[in-house]
Design a protein around this motif. Structure first.
Motif, PDB file in Angstrom:
ATOM      1  N   LYS A  74      -6.794  -2.264  -7.018  1.00  0.00           N
ATOM      2  CA  LYS A  74      -5.691  -1.417  -7.481  1.00  0.00           C
ATOM      3  C   LYS A  74      -5.903   0.026  -7.026  1.00  0.00           C
ATOM      4  O   LYS A  74      -4.997   0.667  -6.513  1.00  0.00           O
ATOM      5  CB  LYS A  74      -5.603  -1.481  -9.002  1.00  0.00           C
ATOM      6  N   LEU A  77      -5.596   0.560  -3.134  1.00  0.00           N
ATOM      7  CA  LEU A  77      -4.203   0.712  -2.712  1.00  0.00           C
ATOM      8  C   LEU A  77      -3.673   2.089  -3.090  1.00  0.00           C
ATOM      9  O   LEU A  77      -2.976   2.732  -2.311  1.00  0.00           O
ATOM     10  CB  LEU A  77      -3.342  -0.391  -3.336  1.00  0.00           C
ATOM     11  N   ARG A  78      -4.023   2.529  -4.280  1.00  0.00           N
ATOM     12  CA  ARG A  78      -3.558   3.846  -4.718  1.00  0.00           C
ATOM     13  C   ARG A  78      -4.148   4.940  -3.829  1.00  0.00           C
ATOM     14  O   ARG A  78      -3.467   5.900  -3.483  1.00  0.00           O
ATOM     15  CB  ARG A  78      -3.943   4.076  -6.184  1.00  0.00           C
ATOM     16  N   LYS A  80      -4.823   4.704  -0.764  1.00  0.00           N
ATOM     17  CA  LYS A  80      -4.121   4.659   0.515  1.00  0.00           C
ATOM     18  C   LYS A  80      -2.683   5.163   0.382  1.00  0.00           C
ATOM     19  O   LYS A  80      -1.936   5.143   1.350  1.00  0.00           O
ATOM     20  CB  LYS A  80      -4.112   3.224   1.056  1.00  0.00           C
ATOM     21  N   TYR A  82      -0.343   3.919  -1.822  1.00  0.00           N
ATOM     22  CA  TYR A  82       0.629   2.940  -2.298  1.00  0.00           C
ATOM     23  C   TYR A  82       0.888   3.146  -3.780  1.00  0.00           C
ATOM     24  O   TYR A  82      -0.031   3.272  -4.567  1.00  0.00           O
ATOM     25  CB  TYR A  82       0.124   1.502  -2.087  1.00  0.00           C
ATOM     26  N   ASP A  83       2.146   3.193  -4.119  1.00  0.00           N
ATOM     27  CA  ASP A  83       2.559   3.179  -5.515  1.00  0.00           C
ATOM     28  C   ASP A  83       3.900   2.457  -5.573  1.00  0.00           C
ATOM     29  O   ASP A  83       4.411   1.990  -4.552  1.00  0.00           O
ATOM     30  CB  ASP A  83       2.636   4.595  -6.101  1.00  0.00           C
ATOM     31  N   ARG A  86       6.613   3.821  -3.233  1.00  0.00           N
ATOM     32  CA  ARG A  86       6.388   3.562  -1.808  1.00  0.00           C
ATOM     33  C   ARG A  86       6.706   2.109  -1.470  1.00  0.00           C
ATOM     34  O   ARG A  86       7.260   1.823  -0.407  1.00  0.00           O
ATOM     35  CB  ARG A  86       4.946   3.893  -1.424  1.00  0.00           C
ATOM     36  N   VAL A  87       6.345   1.191  -2.362  1.00  0.00           N
ATOM     37  CA  VAL A  87       6.640  -0.224  -2.127  1.00  0.00           C
ATOM     38  C   VAL A  87       8.152  -0.443  -2.080  1.00  0.00           C
ATOM     39  O   VAL A  87       8.669  -1.132  -1.198  1.00  0.00           O
ATOM     40  CB  VAL A  87       5.977  -1.115  -3.197  1.00  0.00           C
ATOM     41  N   ARG A  90       9.464   0.799   1.206  1.00  0.00           N
ATOM     42  CA  ARG A  90       9.112  -0.092   2.327  1.00  0.00           C
ATOM     43  C   ARG A  90       9.966  -1.359   2.315  1.00  0.00           C
ATOM     44  O   ARG A  90      10.420  -1.815   3.365  1.00  0.00           O
ATOM     45  CB  ARG A  90       7.626  -0.438   2.267  1.00  0.00           C
TER      46      ARG A  90
END
Length: 124
Positions: A74, A77-78, A80, A82-83, A86-87, A90
């Motif tokens: 978790k 990903l954060r 990098k 990603y939250d 952002r998902v 995308r």
């Protein structure tokens, strides 16, 4: 039948009141005190858990390992970037949709049709 049995079990437990063997002390109390714990450590035995946890040390170790892996993934990903937002962004890009459509409640036919068509193109 199972619900009745469970209710009976709970009622019996409530009427038994507070049990000393299930409260306070944790591992130290459940293992038998400091002397037993020291003997375990000298023998190289590491114990995680006590009688309040249903499962042996291996089970507790596995649960803790799985939780740690999930936690690390978790936060990887954060890290990098990603939250949730952002998902959503995308998904909207890949599916050729508006962001509002991605998070819209329900399954509106145009949105579903657009997503299915995009998946078919990507899959071929």
């Amino acid at each position: 039948m199972a619900i009745k049995g469970y209710r009976a079990f709970i009622k019996k437990g409530i009427s038994a009141g507070k049990r000393q063997d299930l409260t306070g002390g944790g591992l130290l109390r459940s293992i038998g005190g400091w002397s037993v714990l020291k003997d375990f450590r000298k023998a190289g035995i590491r114990v995680k858990g006590d009688e309040r946890i249903l499962g042996d040390s291996d089970f507790v170790e596995n649960v803790l390992k799985a939780a740690e892996e999930e936690f690390e993934q978790k936060y990887e990903l954060r890290a990098k970037g990603y939250d949730f937002n952002r998902v959503i962004q995308r998904v909207a890009e890949v599916m050729g949709m508006e962001i509002e459509q991605v998070t819209a409640f329900g399954k509106s036919p145009p949105t579903v049709k657009k997503g299915v068509a995009k998946i078919a193109i990507i899959g071929s």
